[in-house]
Scaffold this motif. Sequence first.
Motif, PDB file in Angstrom:
ATOM      1  N   GLU A   3       0.830  -1.188   0.000  1.00 48.15           N
ATOM      2  CA  GLU A   3       0.000   0.000   0.000  1.00 48.15           C
ATOM      3  C   GLU A   3       0.868   1.242   0.000  1.00 48.15           C
ATOM      4  O   GLU A   3       1.913   1.288   0.653  1.00 48.15           O
ATOM      5  N   GLU A   4       0.439   2.245  -0.724  1.00 47.86           N
ATOM      6  CA  GLU A   4       1.152   3.518  -0.763  1.00 47.86           C
ATOM      7  C   GLU A   4       0.136   4.650  -0.715  1.00 47.86           C
ATOM      8  O   GLU A   4      -0.803   4.680  -1.510  1.00 47.86           O
ATOM      9  N   SER A   5       0.297   5.551   0.225  1.00 47.17           N
ATOM     10  CA  SER A   5      -0.601   6.701   0.345  1.00 47.17           C
ATOM     11  C   SER A   5      -0.208   7.753  -0.683  1.00 47.17           C
ATOM     12  O   SER A   5       0.945   8.190  -0.736  1.00 47.17           O
ATOM     13  N   LEU A   6      -1.153   8.144  -1.515  1.00 50.17           N
ATOM     14  CA  LEU A   6      -0.899   9.127  -2.556  1.00 50.17           C
ATOM     15  C   LEU A   6      -1.316  10.531  -2.142  1.00 50.17           C
ATOM     16  O   LEU A   6      -0.751  11.518  -2.605  1.00 50.17           O
ATOM     17  N   MET A   7      -2.332  10.620  -1.294  1.00 53.62           N
ATOM     18  CA  MET A   7      -2.843  11.924  -0.885  1.00 53.62           C
ATOM     19  C   MET A   7      -3.624  11.757   0.408  1.00 53.62           C
ATOM     20  O   MET A   7      -4.284  10.745   0.605  1.00 53.62           O
ATOM     21  N   GLU A   8      -3.553  12.736   1.283  1.00 57.05           N
ATOM     22  CA  GLU A   8      -4.343  12.753   2.504  1.00 57.05           C
ATOM     23  C   GLU A   8      -5.235  13.985   2.497  1.00 57.05           C
ATOM     24  O   GLU A   8      -4.804  15.070   2.077  1.00 57.05           O
ATOM     25  N   TYR A   9      -6.469  13.806   2.944  1.00 54.60           N
ATOM     26  CA  TYR A   9      -7.448  14.894   2.971  1.00 54.60           C
ATOM     27  C   TYR A   9      -7.892  15.094   4.418  1.00 54.60           C
ATOM     28  O   TYR A   9      -8.889  14.526   4.868  1.00 54.60           O
ATOM     29  N   GLN A  10      -7.128  15.858   5.165  1.00 49.16           N
ATOM     30  CA  GLN A  10      -7.399  16.062   6.572  1.00 49.16           C
ATOM     31  C   GLN A  10      -8.601  16.990   6.758  1.00 49.16           C
ATOM     32  O   GLN A  10      -8.753  18.001   6.062  1.00 49.16           O
ATOM     33  N   GLY A  11      -9.450  16.617   7.705  1.00 45.61           N
ATOM     34  CA  GLY A  11     -10.581  17.475   8.052  1.00 45.61           C
ATOM     35  C   GLY A  11     -11.657  17.548   6.995  1.00 45.61           C
ATOM     36  O   GLY A  11     -12.498  18.451   7.029  1.00 45.61           O
ATOM     37  N   ARG A  12     -11.650  16.616   6.049  1.00 44.81           N
ATOM     38  CA  ARG A  12     -12.658  16.598   4.984  1.00 44.81           C
ATOM     39  C   ARG A  12     -13.523  15.361   5.145  1.00 44.81           C
ATOM     40  O   ARG A  12     -13.083  14.315   5.610  1.00 44.81           O
ATOM     41  N   SER A  13     -14.769  15.456   4.708  1.00 47.40           N
ATOM     42  CA  SER A  13     -15.689  14.323   4.764  1.00 47.40           C
ATOM     43  C   SER A  13     -15.825  13.712   3.377  1.00 47.40           C
ATOM     44  O   SER A  13     -15.990  14.430   2.379  1.00 47.40           O
ATOM     45  N   SER A  14     -15.760  12.389   3.302  1.00 47.55           N
ATOM     46  CA  SER A  14     -15.864  11.708   2.006  1.00 47.55           C
ATOM     47  C   SER A  14     -17.258  11.825   1.407  1.00 47.55           C
ATOM     48  O   SER A  14     -17.481  11.439   0.260  1.00 47.55           O
ATOM     49  N   ILE A  15     -18.190  12.362   2.149  1.00 49.97           N
ATOM     50  CA  ILE A  15     -19.542  12.540   1.644  1.00 49.97           C
ATOM     51  C   ILE A  15     -19.703  13.882   0.928  1.00 49.97           C
ATOM     52  O   ILE A  15     -20.740  14.163   0.330  1.00 49.97           O
ATOM     53  N   GLU A  16     -18.667  14.723   0.955  1.00 47.00           N
ATOM     54  CA  GLU A  16     -18.719  16.012   0.264  1.00 47.00           C
ATOM     55  C   GLU A  16     -18.587  15.803  -1.242  1.00 47.00           C
ATOM     56  O   GLU A  16     -17.636  15.174  -1.704  1.00 47.00           O
ATOM     57  N   THR A  17     -19.526  16.338  -2.009  1.00 46.56           N
ATOM     58  CA  THR A  17     -19.448  16.192  -3.460  1.00 46.56           C
ATOM     59  C   THR A  17     -18.239  16.931  -4.025  1.00 46.56           C
ATOM     60  O   THR A  17     -17.643  16.494  -5.015  1.00 46.56           O
ATOM     61  N   GLU A  18     -17.849  18.054  -3.403  1.00 49.00           N
ATOM     62  CA  GLU A  18     -16.681  18.794  -3.869  1.00 49.00           C
ATOM     63  C   GLU A  18     -15.414  17.952  -3.717  1.00 49.00           C
ATOM     64  O   GLU A  18     -14.551  17.944  -4.598  1.00 49.00           O
ATOM     65  N   LEU A  19     -15.320  17.215  -2.605  1.00 42.32           N
ATOM     66  CA  LEU A  19     -14.164  16.359  -2.391  1.00 42.32           C
ATOM     67  C   LEU A  19     -14.169  15.193  -3.373  1.00 42.32           C
ATOM     68  O   LEU A  19     -13.121  14.824  -3.917  1.00 42.32           O
ATOM     69  N   LEU A  20     -15.333  14.590  -3.606  1.00 40.74           N
ATOM     70  CA  LEU A  20     -15.432  13.495  -4.568  1.00 40.74           C
ATOM     71  C   LEU A  20     -14.922  13.942  -5.937  1.00 40.74           C
ATOM     72  O   LEU A  20     -14.129  13.252  -6.579  1.00 40.74           O
ATOM     73  N   HIS A  21     -15.375  15.102  -6.384  1.00 40.57           N
ATOM     74  CA  HIS A  21     -14.934  15.625  -7.674  1.00 40.57           C
ATOM     75  C   HIS A  21     -13.421  15.846  -7.684  1.00 40.57           C
ATOM     76  O   HIS A  21     -12.731  15.473  -8.645  1.00 40.57           O
ATOM     77  N   GLU A  22     -12.905  16.429  -6.622  1.00 40.59           N
ATOM     78  CA  GLU A  22     -11.474  16.722  -6.517  1.00 40.59           C
ATOM     79  C   GLU A  22     -10.642  15.449  -6.593  1.00 40.59           C
ATOM     80  O   GLU A  22      -9.615  15.388  -7.296  1.00 40.59           O
ATOM     81  N   VAL A  23     -11.072  14.414  -5.880  1.00 39.28           N
ATOM     82  CA  VAL A  23     -10.337  13.149  -5.859  1.00 39.28           C
ATOM     83  C   VAL A  23     -10.345  12.496  -7.239  1.00 39.28           C
ATOM     84  O   VAL A  23      -9.306  12.008  -7.725  1.00 39.28           O
ATOM     85  N   LEU A  24     -11.488  12.489  -7.900  1.00 33.84           N
ATOM     86  CA  LEU A  24     -11.579  11.831  -9.207  1.00 33.84           C
ATOM     87  C   LEU A  24     -10.755  12.556 -10.264  1.00 33.84           C
ATOM     88  O   LEU A  24     -10.128  11.924 -11.127  1.00 33.84           O
ATOM     89  N   VAL A  25     -10.753  13.869 -10.217  1.00 35.33           N
ATOM     90  CA  VAL A  25      -9.917  14.631 -11.146  1.00 35.33           C
ATOM     91  C   VAL A  25      -8.439  14.336 -10.885  1.00 35.33           C
ATOM     92  O   VAL A  25      -7.651  14.163 -11.830  1.00 35.33           O
ATOM     93  N   TYR A  26      -8.050  14.262  -9.618  1.00 36.58           N
ATOM     94  CA  TYR A  26      -6.666  13.955  -9.257  1.00 36.58           C
ATOM     95  C   TYR A  26      -6.274  12.562  -9.757  1.00 36.58           C
ATOM     96  O   TYR A  26      -5.182  12.372 -10.311  1.00 36.58           O
ATOM     97  N   ILE A  27      -7.165  11.584  -9.586  1.00 30.92           N
ATOM     98  CA  ILE A  27      -6.885  10.221 -10.043  1.00 30.92           C
ATOM     99  C   ILE A  27      -6.668  10.204 -11.551  1.00 30.92           C
ATOM    100  O   ILE A  27      -5.738   9.563 -12.067  1.00 30.92           O
ATOM    101  N   ASP A  28      -7.513  10.908 -12.289  1.00 36.08           N
ATOM    102  CA  ASP A  28      -7.352  10.968 -13.741  1.00 36.08           C
ATOM    103  C   ASP A  28      -6.012  11.562 -14.137  1.00 36.08           C
ATOM    104  O   ASP A  28      -5.399  11.167 -15.131  1.00 36.08           O
ATOM    105  N   SER A  29      -5.540  12.520 -13.357  1.00 29.43           N
ATOM    106  CA  SER A  29      -4.306  13.216 -13.718  1.00 29.43           C
ATOM    107  C   SER A  29      -3.071  12.349 -13.514  1.00 29.43           C
ATOM    108  O   SER A  29      -2.076  12.487 -14.236  1.00 29.43           O
ATOM    109  N   ILE A  30      -3.111  11.450 -12.536  1.00 28.81           N
ATOM    110  CA  ILE A  30      -1.909  10.646 -12.252  1.00 28.81           C
ATOM    111  C   ILE A  30      -2.011   9.218 -12.777  1.00 28.81           C
ATOM    112  O   ILE A  30      -0.999   8.523 -12.878  1.00 28.81           O
ATOM    113  N   PHE A  31      -3.250   8.776 -13.117  1.00 30.04           N
ATOM    114  CA  PHE A  31      -3.424   7.428 -13.650  1.00 30.04           C
ATOM    115  C   PHE A  31      -4.256   7.459 -14.934  1.00 30.04           C
ATOM    116  O   PHE A  31      -5.379   6.960 -14.970  1.00 30.04           O
TER     117      PHE A  31
END
Length: 234
Positions: A3-31
Amino acid sequence: VNEESLMEYQGRSSIETELLHEVLVYIDSIFPAQESGILFSSHGSGWTPVDYYRNPVVRSFGQMDREEMDIMELASALPRKYSYIMFDACLMAGIEVAYELKDKGEYLVLSPTEIMAAGFPLGDVMEQIFYSAATLQERVSSIARSYYDYYNAPGTGGGTICVVRTEHLSQVAAQAKAIFDQDRDRIKTLNMRSLQRYYRGDKHWFYDFGHFMEMLSSDKGMYDSFSAAMNGAE
């Protein structure tokens, strides 16, 4: 397992739609990949309201710290159309959910009923996603079959699953609209207890859409057109 941690989102809730969008865009950029899909795993209530068990408001998916995500907001948070979207979550296979996500996934894999606590058989799912040379349609169908076989073995509690091909959902909507335009007044005369129902605790928010339209339509030709559109989406 490495396992390798690529990013940490401190103080954020995974139920936030803004965070979901941010994570998916980040995944597309690196993979970057020729084929991309999503497997969502959480609580699901389909087109029932947020906070359904306590205080109904709007339809929802996911749950964290007593907060839930509106499915329409979930759809808007997805940055593009994916090859497939799977929901390891209860009650997500309603026609409303599928239609809301039709522009976000080529194929949807969802269950119209509750999913047992063990969830998807992920070993089989990952094998089909990463190692099979079959077509996308064959692979998502095989994933659904693996789920069905896993939960319909003796002692597992049972399970239901479906695959939706979203390109045909607009035609389903058009054929359903034609029937509603003609027969909407018949809805109040239907014997709802004779319809195939889903859910528990005698709270029947979900009914089998095909069965409902069959009972509603007064024109066999119109129903046959609707049924053909539904078959195209399955």
